[in-house]
Design an enzyme around this catalytic site. Sequence first.
Site, PDB file in Angstrom:
ATOM      1  N   PHE A 391       0.715  -1.247   0.212  1.00 51.08           N
ATOM      2  CA  PHE A 391       0.078   0.029  -0.038  1.00 51.08           C
ATOM      3  C   PHE A 391       0.869   1.180   0.034  1.00 51.08           C
ATOM      4  O   PHE A 391       2.086   1.341   0.607  1.00 51.08           O
ATOM      5  CB  PHE A 391      -0.901   0.025   1.283  1.00 51.08           C
ATOM      6  CG  PHE A 391      -2.175  -0.587   1.205  1.00 51.08           C
ATOM      7  CD1 PHE A 391      -3.082  -0.739  -0.136  1.00 51.08           C
ATOM      8  CD2 PHE A 391      -2.947  -0.789   2.320  1.00 51.08           C
ATOM      9  CE1 PHE A 391      -4.123  -1.155  -0.063  1.00 51.08           C
ATOM     10  CE2 PHE A 391      -4.079  -1.242   2.209  1.00 51.08           C
ATOM     11  CZ  PHE A 391      -4.851  -1.669   0.966  1.00 51.08           C
ATOM     12  N   GLU A 392       0.255   2.470  -0.500  1.00 52.49           N
ATOM     13  CA  GLU A 392       0.875   3.778  -0.322  1.00 52.49           C
ATOM     14  C   GLU A 392       2.258   3.707  -0.943  1.00 52.49           C
ATOM     15  O   GLU A 392       3.105   4.334  -0.357  1.00 52.49           O
ATOM     16  CB  GLU A 392       0.786   4.382   1.062  1.00 52.49           C
ATOM     17  CG  GLU A 392      -0.560   3.708   1.692  1.00 52.49           C
ATOM     18  CD  GLU A 392      -1.710   4.924   1.052  1.00 52.49           C
ATOM     19  OE1 GLU A 392      -1.527   5.427   0.132  1.00 52.49           O
ATOM     20  OE2 GLU A 392      -2.777   4.716   1.460  1.00 52.49           O
ATOM     21  N   GLY A 393       2.573   3.165  -1.839  1.00 53.59           N
ATOM     22  CA  GLY A 393       3.989   2.966  -2.490  1.00 53.59           C
ATOM     23  C   GLY A 393       4.670   1.761  -1.837  1.00 53.59           C
ATOM     24  O   GLY A 393       4.727   1.823  -0.503  1.00 53.59           O
TER      25      GLY A 393
END
Length: 580
Positions: A391-393
Site C-alpha cells: 500500500f501507499e508505495g
Amino acid sequence: MVKGGEFLIKPVNPSEIFTPEDLSEEHRLVAQTVADFTENTVVPHMEELEEQKEGLMRQLLEQAGELGLLGTDVPEEYGGEGMDKICSILIAENIAAGGSFAVAHGAHTGIGTLPIVFFGNEEQKKRYLPDLASGRKIAAYALTEPGAGSDALSAKTKAVLSEDGRYYILNGTKQFITNAGLADVFVTYAKIDGDKFTAFIVDRDTEGLSLGAEEKKMGIKGSSTRSLIFEDAKVPVENVLGQIGRGHVVAFNILNLGRFKLAAGCVGSAKLAFSHAVKYALERQQFGRPIAHFGLIQEKIGRMAAKIYAAESMVYRTAGLVEKMLAETQDGNVAQALQEYAVECSINKVHASEALDYVADEAVQIFGGYGYTKEYPVEQIYRDSRINRIFEGTNEINRLLIPGTLLRRAQKGELALLAAAQQLAKEIMQPKLSMSNDSDPMKTVQDLVDRSKKIFLQVGGLAVQKYMDKIQEQQEILGMLSDICIETYAMESAVGRAFKAMAEQKAEGIKSLLAQVYVYETFPRVELRAREALSAMLAGDELQTQLSVLKRFARYRPVNLVGIRRQIAQRLLEAGKYTV
C-alpha cells in the site's frame, strides 16, 4: 522549526518531541470514542464483513460519519470536524481493530477525501465535502493501473477535451482500487493531450464508467477492491482537481499523508496482535504451567513490545512535527507540511509496516497451531498485515524516496547534509573515539543513536562522492542508506521519549527498558548495512580505511539483553496488554 530530515544532522531535545504521554484530554476522548465504536459496532460484524455482506460496509461507514469519524480532516465550514493531525493519527490507530473496515475507512477519509480538501476549489469543496464528511457519499482514490503501479506517472489513461469544451473524455483502466464497489466519488488521474498528468473528480454515475469484478485477495477480504474502466467517460471540465498538468502534486502529497496514517494503523494492529498473544500465553498450559513463563516466549514478548514502542514513538513524534508546523505557518497548509516531512512519512510507513509484520508473525507463533486457524483472531491479523508493505508505495519505492529526497534537498541548500559530512571528515582525523561504555545505560544508547547519524553521513558522503549524479542507479546502496536512516529515526524517537518522561518526572514505566532493547538490537544492523555499502563501493586500502572508521563508530559494550527483555515481558504479562 525542525525541518524534514534535519534529525540526521542536529541533536534533538527530548522535551521538544511529541509523545503519546502529551495527549490532551480531548485527544484521549477521541481515542476512546473510536476504540468503543470499533469494539462495539464493527468487531461484532467482522465475519460478515469478511464475507462482504451486501450493504454492511456502507452502513458502518455511515454510522462512523454520525459520530464525526469521517470528517476529522475536513474543515468545519464544509461540514467536517476540523480536528488536528494528532486526532487523525489516534483515529487511524484505534480503528485498526476493525480489520477490513479500517481499510475502507482509511481510504475514504484519507486518500479519497483529502485531495478535495487540499486541492479542490471552493465550488468543489462545497459540492463534495459535506457529503463525504457525513458518510452520505463514499470516496475512493484511483491511481494504480495494470501497467503503472509504483511508476504512477507512466499511466496510460487519457483525457481528451470534447468538441464543445464541456467535458474531458477519459479512456483507460485503473486497478486495485479500494472502496471501488461502494464509492460514489473517485479521485482519479489521466493525461491530457498525452502528457499533462492531471487529477479529476469522477462521480459514480458518470457516463462511460464501469467497474470490474471484485478481486479475490489474500487478506483485507471485507474491503472492496475492483477495477475502474473508462470507455469514453464524460467528466465535466469543472471536475479537474488542481491544475492541469500538475496531477503529480496532488498524487504525491496525498500519498505522504496516506503513508503517515498507514503507519498509525499498523501501530494499532500491532498492539492488538500483541494483546491477543499475551492473553493466550497466559492461558495456554504446557508442561504444567503457562507458556508465558518460558524464556523463549518472554523473549518474543520483549522484542515485540520494543518494536511497537519504537514505531509508536516515531509516529507520534512525526504527528507533533506536522502539527507544530501548521501552528507556526500562517496559511496552515497541510499538504505543504506533509511535503516538508515527506522523508519522515516514508520512514514511518516502512518501519511500522515491517514492525507489524514481525509482531503478527510472532503472535501466530505464540498461538502455535491454533494461530493458523480461523478460530483465533491472529490468523486474520497475519493475513491482513501483508498488504501494508505494498500500500501507499511499496516499501522498496519508499526506501528509494528517503535518500533521494534528502540528497535533493541537500543539493538545493535546504538541508545542510554536505556541511555535516565535511565536519565528520574532520572528526575522523581526530584521536581514536572511545568505546561507548557509560555506566548510565540511557546515556549509552543515546551515544549509539548519535553514532548512527555519523555512520549515515560517512556512508552517504562516500556514495555521493563516488557516484555523483548516477547515484540513483545504485538502488542497493540507496536501500542500505535508507535502512540506516529509518533505524536512526526509530532509535532516536524511542530514546527521546524515554528521556522526556524521565525529565518531566512522569512515570516512565518501562520506556527506558524498551528503548535499550530496541537500540541494542538495532544498532548492529546499522553497522551491518554500512559495512555492506562500503564493501560494495570500495576496495583495497580505501575499503580497509573506511571499515576502520566504521569500526571506531560502532564499538560499544554489550549489555544483558536477556535480562532486560525478561523484565519487559514480566511487566507486560502482568498488565495483560501493551502498555507503557
